[in-house]
Design an enzyme around this catalytic site. Structure first.
Site, PDB file in Angstrom:
ATOM      1  CG  ASP A 541      -1.839   1.150   1.313  1.00  0.00           C
ATOM      2  OD1 ASP A 541      -2.724   1.228   0.451  1.00  0.00           O
ATOM      3  OD2 ASP A 541      -1.687   1.994   2.215  1.00  0.00           O
ATOM      4  CD  GLU A 594      -2.514   2.295  -3.391  1.00  0.00           C
ATOM      5  OE1 GLU A 594      -3.532   2.989  -3.514  1.00  0.00           O
ATOM      6  OE2 GLU A 594      -1.836   2.277  -2.350  1.00  0.00           O
TER       7      GLU A 594
END
Length: 872
Positions: A541, A594
């Site tokens: 993330d 990401e």
């Protein structure tokens, strides 16, 4: 003949000569004043820097018996037998401390006498303390030894600032024997047990107990601790060697311990033949660390930990402590204040909002050997990869890990997805963060069960043929005062520069990726999930927030790197190390970034430098955030306006092969006012569903892997909420519009079925040879057509008509080596809720060239629909 009972006088220091006389059977007499003391008087010993005032405990009766016994000229063996019988009678007596040296001066003898009367003990069977003292080859020095802990050590232990409690607590050789010391707050008495030895220690106050036994070496011993209402027999935690070896400490210091969880945290184990739990924690700035938990009523006074050299690691092996105990670390900060912290390495936690760590050992037996053996056979970028993203706690609210294992694998397998991606499962205090603000990096959230329960779920998914990805959050952590923030009183896991530490968007703290121990904590954590929980992939993330020093910061709020640039060189090095380590240790695992910018080389090998001079970050795949934003922007426009945004659907092919991409329709796109996927589409309800179906088929055919968030597979109209999860009631047959939602779900199932059976859609996702435009500039028609090829050159034709009108006899260029095309998927099929415009018969190409190709086909394009055709 049984000799009479013997009691030691213990009223004066015994000289070397007196001891020799005793061995010869002679009687040693004391002064009249000493006899008076033996008759019951108590002498106060003056408190000095090394001694504490004590009350004499020898009775007059004991002195009389000792004198009578001393008149007998018995052989040494008889004297030993008499001592053995005395243990059975069991009245505590005092042993002389300095029985092995001559008291040349009266003052020395008096000082020795003072010490000799202070420690109540019981003699071991067959022991002769005088003989043992004489057997020591090296006479003890003349200095008097007080078994009690000195005032400086005492103060540090009471205030939790002692760096080496094992050096004063436990058993230690001193002149005259072995000194035993214990710190047991609230205890009434402490007795040392070792074989037949039973020696009660003196109560020194404040929970300290001590005693000196005339032994030649420290025995393996236990403690019998008596409290007001109970008596406990236990091992002495301060008699054990450290549970961490030199190699472990070296690797920790180098930041290279790839299995850090095996040496830090709480580890139930058998150490030196004794069962217990080894506790260790990295806290280099702490003045002291103590262990607090349910086993000591959250009072860490009696459980100080030792510092292991310069490593910053504190350690304590606690015998008898096992699984299920709650604990925290009581850390003394540099300023002397205390903070109670959860274990950063805890493998299990309490259910939030409770914050304690839980001692845990896994007993799970895996059944996914076949899955693990074959998952590395095909590189992930050359394999089918269709992902169902979900939030475990809200997919079916109220279900545990084991209950989810009964439903989730069957559901995902029925829909044909190859993988699930779990939003963060590491422990987090606030459910509304969806797991993206982690406090327990090594513990699956306790909201749904134990770590072994989570393993059961992963195992069930593997046995159903489904891979398991999980979101991993190494970018930042929350500021909770019981967790990582200023863990030992100073910035530790976060950067010491407040501007570098504070995350400007989320109110959290960023990790200090330049500190090797912090890097080690995170790299080992990535390995941990892959090795301990058999996770098949980590979606990392917020990578962009890690890579840029000026991320969400204004000028003046950040400092350039050593080269004057904005790149966070420490974060780059960390990501490269993490990826290299995971791929080396766990074959078949994939890491996914990401990353929302155009950083060069996200999925390039770490040892291959790019135009920017950096080696690749080493990820296996990257989320294509640009495709997601562009394509959703295009679909949100009314069809009449889409001609002006045609490039938003085609631009992705300009950079499609710059990285290995995943096309994500994730949770981020269906929350916070962004609306659900079907609700983004313009028009009436029929047009919204038709556009959604066409978009999904376009996505599945586009180069790259695909990911779809839960609820979007059946056209949920509302945004997702972690409070109640997907609107499953839309699929209830009693609901009037159930068929509309079931039709979309049926389409998703068929998309995955055809996708997995058509290598052209996944085998060359990262190779330009796997894609060719047929027509990419039909902006006036809102039409997109392209060919996908597998490694053998077999094609699949995808055609999308994103206008709400039927286009008859629409001519498209086609290869001339395909004799006929067969429609394998049509999103306008009546079964999906469409209008039913289809091609039931094979479509044959005509020799008329078109779109730069030697042949062409004429198709009827359904409204707001995508067709897939394969060679018949």
């Amino acid at each position: 003949m049984t000799p009479p009972k013997k009691k030691a006088t213990a009223k004066k220091a015994v000289t070397k000569k007196a001891a020799a006389d005793k061995a010869a059977g002679k009687k040693t007499t004391g002064k009249k004043a000493e006899a008076d003391k033996a008759a019951g008087k108590k002498t106060a010993v003056e408190k000095t820097a090394s001694k504490k005032t004590r009350a004499e405990e020898t009775s007059a009766t004991g002195a009389t018996e000792a004198a009578a016994a001393a008149t007998r000229a018995e052989a040494e063996a008889a004297a030993a037998a008499a001592a053995a019988e005395e243990v059975a009678v069991t009245k505590p007596v005092s042993l002389p401390v300095d029985a092995s040296h001559e008291a040349a001066e009266p003052e020395a003898a008096a000082a020795a006498e003072e010490v000799a009367v202070t420690k109540p003990v019981s003699l071991p069977v067959g022991a002769n303390p005088e003989a043992e003292a004489d057997s020591d080859a090296d006479p003890a020095p003349d200095a008097v030894v007080d078994p009690a802990i000195g005032p400086a050590d005492r103060e540090r232990l009471l205030h939790g600032t002692h760096h080496d409690p094992h050096s004063v607590l436990g058993a230690h050789p001193v002149p005259g024997g072995i000194v035993f010391r214990a710190l047991r707050p609230y205890a009434r008495s402490v007795t040392v047990l070792s074989g037949d030895l039973r020696a009660e220690l003196h109560d020194d106050g404040d929970g300290f107990f001590s005693g000196l036994l005339p032994l030649t070496k420290a025995p393996v011993h236990r403690l019998l601790v008596t409290y007001e209402s109970t008596t406990v027999e236990t091992e002495d935690a301060y008699r054990f060697l450290p549970t961490l070896g030199d190699l472990d400490l070296h690797l920790i210091g180098e930041g290279r311990h790839e299995q850090l969880w095996t040496v830090l945290g709480a580890r139930p184990t058998t150490h030196e033949g004794v069962s217990g739990t080894a506790f260790s924690v990295w806290a280099p700035n702490a003045r002291g660390v103590r262990l607090a938990g349910t086993f000591n009523f959250w009072d860490g006074t009696g459980y100080p930990m030792r510092s292991l050299g310069s490593s910053g690691v504190w350690e304590l092996f606690v015998p008898g402590i096992g699984e299920g105990e709650l604990y925290k670390f009581d850390i003394t900060r540099p300023d002397g204040s205390h903070t109670l912290r959860a274990d950063p390495m805890a493998r299990r936690t309490e259910v939030p909002p409770a914050t304690s760590s839980v001692v845990h050992a896994s007993h799970y037996e895996w059944g996914d050997e076949e899955w693990l053996a074959r998952r590395a056979e095909i590189p992930v970028h050359e394999a089918p990869f269709s992902v169902y993203e979900l939030h475990l706690a809200s997919w079916r609210p109220g279900l545990t890990y084991r209950q989810l294992a009964d439903q989730l694998p069957a559901y995902v397998r029925d829909l044909g997805f190859t993988h699930v991606e779990l939003m963060p499962v590491a422990e987090h205090p606030f459910g509304g963060s969806w797991g993206y603000q982690v406090t327990g990096f090594y513990a699956p959230t306790a909201r749904l069960g134990t770590p072994d329960d989570f393993k059961y779920l992963v195992d069930a998914l593997h046995r159903a043929g489904i891979g398991v990805l999980m979101d991993w959050v190494p970018a930042h952590f929350p500021r909770d005062e019981w967790a990582l923030a200023e863990f030992d009183g100073r910035p530790l896991y976060e950067h010491e520069d407040p501007l570098r530490a504070a995350h400007p968007d989320w109110g959290t703290l960023e990790f200090d990726f330049g500190r090797r121990e912090v890097r080690n904590f995170l790299v080992a954590n990535a390995v941990y999930w892959c090795e301990e929980f058999h996770i098949d992939g980590l979606r990392v993330d917020a990578v962009a927030s890690m890579l840029y020093l000026d991320y969400s910061r204004e000028p003046g709020q950040w400092t350039p790197n050593e080269h004057g640039g904005r790149e966070n060189l420490d974060a780059v090095a960390f990501l490269q190390e993490m990826n290299a380590t995971v791929y080396r240790r766990s074959p078949g695992v994939v890491t996914i970034a990401e990353e929302s910018t155009a950083w060069d080389g996200v999925t390039r090998a770490t040892h291959h430098a790019g135009p920017s001079g950096f080696g690749g970050l080493g990820f296996g795949l990257k989320w294509n955030m640009g495709w997601m934003h562009d394509s959703l922007e295009y679909m949100s426009h009314e069809p009449v306006h889409r001609r002006y945004h045609h490039h938003e659907m085609t631009f992705s092919m300009v950079y499609a092969y710059s990285e290995n991409y995943v096309l994500p329709i994730s949770h981020d796109e269906v929350v916070h006012g962004k609306r659900s996927l079907v609700s983004k589409m313009p028009g009436d309800w029929w047009q919204q569903r038709a556009a959604l179906r066409a978009y999904l088929a376009f996505m599945w055919a586009h180069p790259g892997k695909q990911l779809l968030f839960m609820g979007q597979e059946f056209a949920q109209g509302a945004e997702w909420s972690e409070a109640h999860g997907p609107d499953w009631w839309l699929l209830d047959p009693a609901y009037g519009a159930e068929a509309d939602h079931r039709g979309v779900r049926d389409l998703v199932r068929d998309l995955n079925t055809v996708y997995r059976a058509a290598p052209a859609l996944w085998q060359q996702d990262t190779d330009p040879a796997g894609f060719q435009w047929v027509v990419g500039d039909a902006a006036e028609d809102n039409v997109f057509a392209f060919l996908r090829y597998d490694a053998e050159g077999s094609p699949l034709l995808s055609v999308s008509n994103l206008s709400p009108v039927v286009r008859h006899d629409y001519r498209l260029g086609a290869p001339d080596d395909v004799p006929a095309w067969h429609e394998v998927l049509n999103t306008d099929a009546a079964g999906y809720g469409g209008s039913g415009v289809a091609h039931p018969d094979p479509v044959k190409p005509e020799p008329q060239g078109h779109h730069g190709r030697p042949a062409s086909v004429r198709l009827t394009l359904p409204p707001l629909a995508t067709l897939w055709l394969r060679p018949a």
